[in-house]
Design an enzyme around this catalytic site. Structure first.
Site, PDB file in Angstrom:
ATOM      1  N   TYR A 257      -2.395 -12.452   3.567  1.00 14.77           N
ATOM      2  CA  TYR A 257      -2.197 -12.449   2.183  1.00 14.77           C
ATOM      3  C   TYR A 257      -0.786 -13.132   1.535  1.00 14.77           C
ATOM      4  CZ  TYR A 257      -5.557  -8.566   2.579  1.00 14.77           C
ATOM      5  OH  TYR A 257      -6.784  -7.973   2.430  1.00 14.77           O
TER       6      TYR A 257
ATOM      7  N   LYS B 154       0.855  -0.907  -0.112  1.00 13.23           N
ATOM      8  CA  LYS B 154       0.252  -0.201  -0.045  1.00 13.23           C
ATOM      9  C   LYS B 154       0.788   1.202  -0.011  1.00 13.23           C
ATOM     10  CE  LYS B 154      -3.700  -2.357   0.033  1.00 13.23           C
ATOM     11  NZ  LYS B 154      -3.270  -3.729  -0.396  1.00 13.23           N
TER      12      LYS B 154
ATOM     13  N   TYR C 225     -11.706 -15.723   3.615  1.00  9.70           N
ATOM     14  CA  TYR C 225     -10.810 -14.736   3.754  1.00  9.70           C
ATOM     15  C   TYR C 225     -10.394 -14.569   5.320  1.00  9.70           C
ATOM     16  CZ  TYR C 225      -8.954  -9.978   4.507  1.00  9.70           C
ATOM     17  OH  TYR C 225      -8.004  -8.941   4.852  1.00  9.70           O
TER      18      TYR C 225
HETATM   19  C1  LIG Z   1      -0.239  -7.606   2.538  1.00 11.07           C
HETATM   20  C2  LIG Z   1      -0.963  -7.525   1.362  1.00 11.07           C
HETATM   21  N1  LIG Z   1      -0.899  -8.288   0.055  1.00 11.07           N
HETATM   22  C3  LIG Z   1      -1.441  -8.207  -0.762  1.00 11.07           C
HETATM   23  C4  LIG Z   1      -2.748  -7.477  -0.837  1.00 11.07           C
HETATM   24  C5  LIG Z   1      -3.592  -7.561  -2.163  1.00 11.07           C
HETATM   25  O1  LIG Z   1      -3.396  -6.244  -3.004  1.00 11.07           O
HETATM   26  P1  LIG Z   1      -4.553  -5.773  -3.787  1.00 11.07           P
HETATM   27  O2  LIG Z   1      -5.579  -5.347  -2.755  1.00 11.07           O
HETATM   28  O3  LIG Z   1      -4.019  -4.374  -4.327  1.00 11.07           O
HETATM   29  O4  LIG Z   1      -5.179  -6.795  -4.789  1.00 11.07           O
HETATM   30  C6  LIG Z   1      -3.041  -6.802   0.231  1.00 11.07           C
HETATM   31  C7  LIG Z   1      -4.502  -6.044   0.163  1.00 11.07           C
HETATM   32  O5  LIG Z   1      -4.790  -5.572   1.376  1.00 11.07           O
HETATM   33  C8  LIG Z   1      -2.279  -6.669   1.436  1.00 11.07           C
HETATM   34  O6  LIG Z   1      -2.496  -6.168   2.409  1.00 11.07           O
END
Ligand SMILES: Cc1ncc(COP(=O)(O)O)c(C=O)c1O
Length: 331
Positions: free
Chosen positions: A286, A49, A260
């Site tokens: 994630y 982010k 999730y």
């Molecule tokens: C640590 C992490 N990796 C990957 C993502 C996924 O990215 P995106 O939301 O741009 O698809 C997020 C999204 O919140 C994240 O916090």
């Protein structure tokens, strides 16, 4: 293209390093593995982010806004990074979080508090209404809010990952490395949109694989369309003539597990493997799930032994502490 002329507020330590993962490659008896360390972007324990927020905060400041508003899960990395970016830019921050406020904040929540973000706790279905009402309320008080959608995934935010792809290609050029596959977690789509667009712009010829964190095929076939739309919005924002369709976007499904944020054996094994072979931290929501998917693909023979596979670490480590009990569980 006019990326250099777009409003941008510096937040990240760039370029993030690329490292080899030799012990992990041997352990998995797999292809050569590289990792791009976007967990080391520098702002408030890092993560993907930061790159998006450089352009989003830049835009907010250019519009004369005084408050960032965003929304996410209770352990949202995006909210934590937005809160930190707001603090650094001298802006106020309002975060809309799903669920109930816990007595003692942990992980990303603790950090939100430290950065001085104002929390609004809601049930998930109330999110769209809250995202409409809160800016109205703040405007009525004379404030100038800038609303950042979930994950910062719009054309402005995705610009951060076009820049990231340009950065990666330059690093590979200088080091003389070739990468055949790039894999990364994908959820709200901005990261993938920027990487896909950046790949087209830079002429990357290998394959890109977005590893879906929170959707199962065929439940969300529209996701590819959404990612292409963000990429095209971004192309317009940066002044590129490239346009993508859903057929250009490759998403790998099947790793949603129980849902999730629900930690299973796939995430636990991935976190342990990365920690014990390479001393690198993954989170369970994630990067741990995404890397678990990559391990599974290696075991299924998805890559040739002489290929080079790059795992793009997108951060998220602060959430690890909020999931401690699930991460240390056996199995
Ligand atoms: C640590 C992490 N990796 C990957 C993502 C996924 O990215 P995106 O939301 O741009 O698809 C997020 C999204 O919140 C994240 O916090």
């Amino acid at each position: 293209m006019h990326i250099d002329k777009l409003p941008r507020f510096p937040l990240a330590q760039l370029p993030t390093p690329i490292e080899k993962l030799p012990r992990l490659s041997r352990e998995l008896d797999g292809p050569d593995l590289l990792i791009k360390r976007d967990d080391q972007t520098g702002l408030a324990l890092g993560g993907n982010k930061t790159r998006k927020l450089e352009f989003l905060v830049g835009d907010a400041l250019a519009q004369g806004c005084d408050t960032l508003i965003t929304a996410g899960a209770a352990q949202s990395n995006h909210c934590r990074q937005t809160a930190a970016a707001a603090a650094k830019a001298g802006l106020k921050c309002e975060v809309i979080l799903n669920g109930k406020k816990p007595d003692v904040p942990n992980g990303n929540l603790l950090l939100n508090r430290l950065f001085g973000a104002n929390e609004h706790w809601i049930d998930r279905p109330q999110r769209p209404a809250k995202l409409r009402e809160l800016p109205e309320q703040l405007r009525a008080q004379g404030r100038k809010p800038y609303v950042i959608g979930v994950g910062g995934s719009n054309g402005v935010g995705a610009t951060g990952y076009v820049v990231a792809m340009i950065e990666l290609m330059e690093q590979l050029r200088v080091s003389g490395q070739r990468v055949d596959h790039i894999l990364f977690g994908t959820s709200s789509g901005g990261t993938q949109a920027g990487i896909e667009l950046g790949a087209r712009i830079t002429g990357y010829t290998g394959k890109l694989h977005g590893l879906s964190i929170d959707k199962n095929d065929p439940e969300h076939l529209e996701y590819e369309t959404e990612v292409a739309q963000i990429a095209n919005e971004c192309a317009e924002y940066i002044g590129s003539v490239v346009r993508l369709t859903k057929d250009d976007i490759h998403v790998v499904y099947g790793y949603k597990g129980e849902g999730y944020g629900i930690v299973g054996g796939l995430e636990r094994e991935a976190i342990r493997l990365m920690a014990r072979c390479e001393g690198i931290i993954l989170d369970p929501v994630y990067a741990g799930r995404a890397f678990g998917a990559l391990v599974d693909l290696i075991r299924k023979g998805a890559f040739k032994r002489d290929e080079t596979v790059l795992f793009w670490h997108t951060g998220g480590a602060p959430a690890l502490f909020a999931y401690a009990a699930d991460v240390v569980k056996a199995g």
